[in-house]
Design a protein around this motif. Structure first.
Motif, short mmCIF file in Angstrom:
data_model
loop_
_atom_site.label_atom_id
_atom_site.label_comp_id
_atom_site.label_asym_id
_atom_site.label_seq_id
_atom_site.Cartn_x
_atom_site.Cartn_y
_atom_site.Cartn_z
N GLU A 39 -6.55 -21.07 -35.21
CA GLU A 39 -7.18 -20.98 -33.90
C GLU A 39 -8.21 -19.84 -33.89
OE1 GLU A 39 -5.93 -20.06 -29.27
OE2 GLU A 39 -4.38 -20.51 -30.75
N THR A 40 -9.30 -20.05 -33.18
CA THR A 40 -10.31 -19.00 -32.99
C THR A 40 -10.13 -18.43 -31.59
OG1 THR A 40 -11.85 -20.10 -34.47
CG2 THR A 40 -12.77 -18.50 -32.94
N VAL A 41 -10.14 -17.10 -31.49
CA VAL A 41 -9.96 -16.42 -30.22
C VAL A 41 -11.19 -15.56 -29.94
CG1 VAL A 41 -8.52 -14.82 -28.91
CG2 VAL A 41 -7.47 -16.37 -30.57
N CYS A 42 -11.72 -15.68 -28.76
CA CYS A 42 -12.90 -14.92 -28.34
C CYS A 42 -12.44 -13.71 -27.53
CB CYS A 42 -13.81 -15.80 -27.51
SG CYS A 42 -15.30 -14.97 -26.95
N LEU A 84 -2.47 -7.81 -30.26
CA LEU A 84 -3.24 -8.03 -31.49
C LEU A 84 -2.46 -8.81 -32.54
CD1 LEU A 84 -5.83 -7.62 -33.07
CD2 LEU A 84 -4.91 -5.43 -33.86
N SER A 85 -1.22 -8.46 -32.76
CA SER A 85 -0.41 -9.17 -33.77
C SER A 85 -0.33 -10.66 -33.46
CB SER A 85 0.99 -8.59 -33.84
OG SER A 85 0.94 -7.26 -34.27
N LYS A 133 -15.02 -12.09 -32.08
CA LYS A 133 -14.29 -13.31 -32.33
C LYS A 133 -13.25 -13.03 -33.41
CE LYS A 133 -16.63 -16.49 -34.44
NZ LYS A 133 -17.46 -17.64 -34.80
N ILE A 134 -12.03 -13.45 -33.18
CA ILE A 134 -10.98 -13.39 -34.19
C ILE A 134 -10.79 -14.82 -34.68
CG2 ILE A 134 -8.58 -12.81 -34.66
CD1 ILE A 134 -8.70 -10.87 -32.30
N ALA A 135 -11.11 -15.03 -35.95
CA ALA A 135 -11.12 -16.39 -36.49
C ALA A 135 -10.42 -16.43 -37.84
CB ALA A 135 -12.56 -16.87 -36.64
N PRO A 136 -9.91 -17.60 -38.22
CA PRO A 136 -9.29 -17.73 -39.54
C PRO A 136 -10.34 -17.61 -40.64
CG PRO A 136 -9.45 -19.87 -38.50
CD PRO A 136 -9.89 -18.86 -37.48
N LEU A 137 -9.91 -17.19 -41.81
CA LEU A 137 -10.81 -17.14 -42.95
C LEU A 137 -11.18 -18.54 -43.37
CD1 LEU A 137 -9.07 -14.38 -45.09
CD2 LEU A 137 -11.13 -14.17 -43.72
N ASP A 138 -12.39 -18.69 -43.90
CA ASP A 138 -12.85 -19.99 -44.33
C ASP A 138 -12.05 -20.53 -45.51
OD1 ASP A 138 -14.79 -19.95 -42.38
OD2 ASP A 138 -16.33 -19.15 -43.71
N GLN A 139 -11.72 -19.63 -46.44
CA GLN A 139 -11.00 -20.07 -47.62
C GLN A 139 -9.63 -19.40 -47.66
OE1 GLN A 139 -13.48 -18.87 -50.82
NE2 GLN A 139 -14.96 -20.50 -50.53
N PRO A 140 -8.60 -20.16 -47.91
CA PRO A 140 -7.28 -19.54 -48.04
C PRO A 140 -7.23 -18.68 -49.30
CG PRO A 140 -7.17 -21.86 -48.61
CD PRO A 140 -8.57 -21.60 -48.09
N ARG A 141 -6.40 -17.66 -49.26
CA ARG A 141 -6.27 -16.79 -50.41
C ARG A 141 -5.61 -17.53 -51.56
NH1 ARG A 141 -3.90 -11.20 -48.36
NH2 ARG A 141 -4.62 -10.56 -50.41
N LYS A 142 -6.04 -17.19 -52.78
CA LYS A 142 -5.46 -17.82 -53.96
C LYS A 142 -4.11 -17.18 -54.26
CE LYS A 142 -9.79 -18.88 -56.29
NZ LYS A 142 -10.58 -18.64 -57.50
N ARG A 189 -2.22 -16.28 -34.45
CA ARG A 189 -2.89 -17.49 -33.97
C ARG A 189 -4.10 -17.82 -34.85
NH1 ARG A 189 -3.40 -16.30 -27.60
NH2 ARG A 189 -5.07 -17.85 -27.79
N ALA A 190 -4.84 -16.78 -35.23
CA ALA A 190 -6.00 -17.00 -36.11
C ALA A 190 -5.54 -17.50 -37.47
CB ALA A 190 -6.80 -15.71 -36.25
N ALA A 191 -4.45 -16.95 -37.98
CA ALA A 191 -3.92 -17.41 -39.27
C ALA A 191 -3.50 -18.87 -39.18
CB ALA A 191 -2.74 -16.54 -39.68
#
Length: 80
Positions: free
Chosen positions: A24-27, A13-14, A37-46, A19-21
């Protein structure tokens, strides 16, 4: 998009989160079918503006009673 089984996702998991960070998107699959689906967030954190946060906390009034008494009073006053 790469695919991993539930067992692989549990074991790594880590690594999958890293990879998502990285974008990359992982199914995640169960018995060959996609279930998550493990995917990156659309918007980066401020980023936190430390100076603004410090200025805000300096303007806050000091607490006059211990936090334990404050919580107990709030709990007791708001009984259902």
């Amino acid at each position: 998009m790469s695919a991993v089984t539930i067992a692989e996702a549990k074991a790594h998991l880590s690594e999958l989160v890293e990879r998502a960070a990285g974008g990359e998107t992982v199914c995640v699959t169960r018995r060959g079918k996609a279930i998550a689906k493990i995917a990156p967030l659309d918007q980066p954190r401020k980023r936190v503006d430390v100076a603004a946060l410090r200025a805000l906390t300096e303007r806050m009034p000091l607490q006059t009673e211990p936090s334990s008494e404050f919580v107990r009073r709030m709990r007791d006053e708001d009984r259902y």
